[in-house]
Design an enzyme around this catalytic site. Structure first.
Site, PDB file in Angstrom:
ATOM      1  N   HIS A  91       0.851  -1.194   0.000  1.00 16.91           N
ATOM      2  CA  HIS A  91       0.000   0.000   0.000  1.00 16.91           C
ATOM      3  C   HIS A  91       0.889   1.247   0.000  1.00 16.91           C
ATOM      4  CE1 HIS A  91      -3.599   2.352   0.711  1.00 16.91           C
ATOM      5  NE2 HIS A  91      -2.889   3.048   1.588  1.00 16.91           N
TER       6      HIS A  91
ATOM      7  N   VAL B 164     -10.319  -3.063   5.004  1.00 14.57           N
ATOM      8  CA  VAL B 164      -9.486  -2.504   3.922  1.00 14.57           C
ATOM      9  C   VAL B 164      -8.159  -1.971   4.473  1.00 14.57           C
ATOM     10  CG1 VAL B 164      -9.382  -0.698   2.161  1.00 14.57           C
ATOM     11  CG2 VAL B 164     -11.522  -1.917   2.581  1.00 14.57           C
TER      12      VAL B 164
HETATM   13  C1  GRF Z   1       1.194   0.351  -6.231  1.00 15.02           C
HETATM   14  O1  GRF Z   1       1.679   1.652  -6.075  1.00 15.02           O
HETATM   15  C2  GRF Z   1       0.602  -0.167  -4.947  1.00 15.02           C
HETATM   16  O2  GRF Z   1       1.062   0.506  -3.806  1.00 15.02           O
HETATM   17  C3  GRF Z   1      -0.862   0.087  -5.096  1.00 15.02           C
HETATM   18  O3  GRF Z   1      -1.110  -0.057  -6.460  1.00 15.02           O
HETATM   19  C4  GRF Z   1       0.055   0.267  -7.206  1.00 15.02           C
HETATM   20  C5  GRF Z   1       0.254  -0.831  -8.216  1.00 15.02           C
HETATM   21  O4  GRF Z   1       1.242  -0.503  -9.148  1.00 15.02           O
HETATM   22  N1  GRF Z   1      -1.597  -0.851  -4.257  1.00 15.02           N
HETATM   23  P1  GRF Z   1       1.739  -1.589 -10.206  1.00 15.02           P
HETATM   24  O5  GRF Z   1       0.530  -2.073 -10.966  1.00 15.02           O
HETATM   25  O6  GRF Z   1       2.435  -2.679  -9.460  1.00 15.02           O
HETATM   26  O7  GRF Z   1       2.676  -0.826 -11.106  1.00 15.02           O
END
Ligand code: GRF
Length: 190
Positions: A99, A134
């Site tokens: 996250h 969540v």
């Molecule tokens: C990441 O920044 C993550 O923190 C969030 O969604 C984004 C996904 O990025 N949950 P990616 O698809 O891995 O480039």
């Protein structure tokens, strides 16, 4: 492990490239997610489970797709749906998420926007176990990222992602190697 991804798949790419991890399936809720292209190119079986308009039905289908590949853990990497109780019970302390904030600050889908709006000087990355709330389960690791005065969502997200790409594989490898012990809200690394 199965990686669940809805978007670009930059974390997925890093996880696939990590020799310590066995990513045997990629599951997405979006048939056009760029993440799927990267996984297919790497020869990893991909499934698409579209939203069913109902969380428990959707979760059952995700579990079925994961079981087809006999996975032992689910790794969420930009997965924009919330898994229901069936997944949490089938994979107890075997579902993790990354996250883009220092939880419990700024849970939800707009963590970076909220951090900028709040004017915080430091935000970061949290890797945590997934429970039924969540962005809430026990925290596996966190890393800070400085917020610059001229940051916008794109610039801050780019710096956060660089950190994600380092810490997420470490945390997932620790899970895979059985080096994480959970005691209440606390996660201990051995
Ligand atoms: C990441 O920044 C993550 O923190 C969030 O969604 C984004 C996904 O990025 N949950 P990616 O698809 O891995 O480039």
């Amino acid at each position: 492990m199965a990686v669940l991804a809805s978007g670009m798949g930059s974390n997925l790419e890093v996880l696939i490239g990590d020799q310590r991890l066995q990513i045997v399936a990629v599951i997405s809720d979006r048939g056009n997610a760029p993440a799927l292209a990267g996984a297919s190119a790497a020869g990893i079986p991909c499934s698409v489970v579209g939203w069913k308009g109902n969380q428990s039905l959707f979760t059952s289908e995700i579990c079925r797709a994961a079981e087809e590949q006999k996975v032992e853990a689910l790794v969420l990497a930009g997965f924009m749906r919330i898994l229901g109780g069936e997944a949490i019970h089938r994979y107890p302390l075997r579902i993790v998420n990354v996250h883009p904030s220092l939880l419990p600050a700024f849970p939800g889908a707009h963590a970076i926007e909220y951090a900028l709006a709040a004017g915080v000087k430091v935000t970061g990355v949290t890797v945590h176990f997934v429970d039924e709330e969540v962005d809430h389960g026990p925290i596996i690791c966190q890393e800070t990222v400085e917020v610059y005065p001229d940051d916008d969502v794109a610039s801050l997200h780019a710096r956060i992602q660089k950190v994600e790409h380092v810490v997420y594989p470490e945390a997932v490898a620790a899970l895979a190697e059985g080096r994480l012990t959970v005691s209440g809200r606390k996660v201990l690394w051995t």
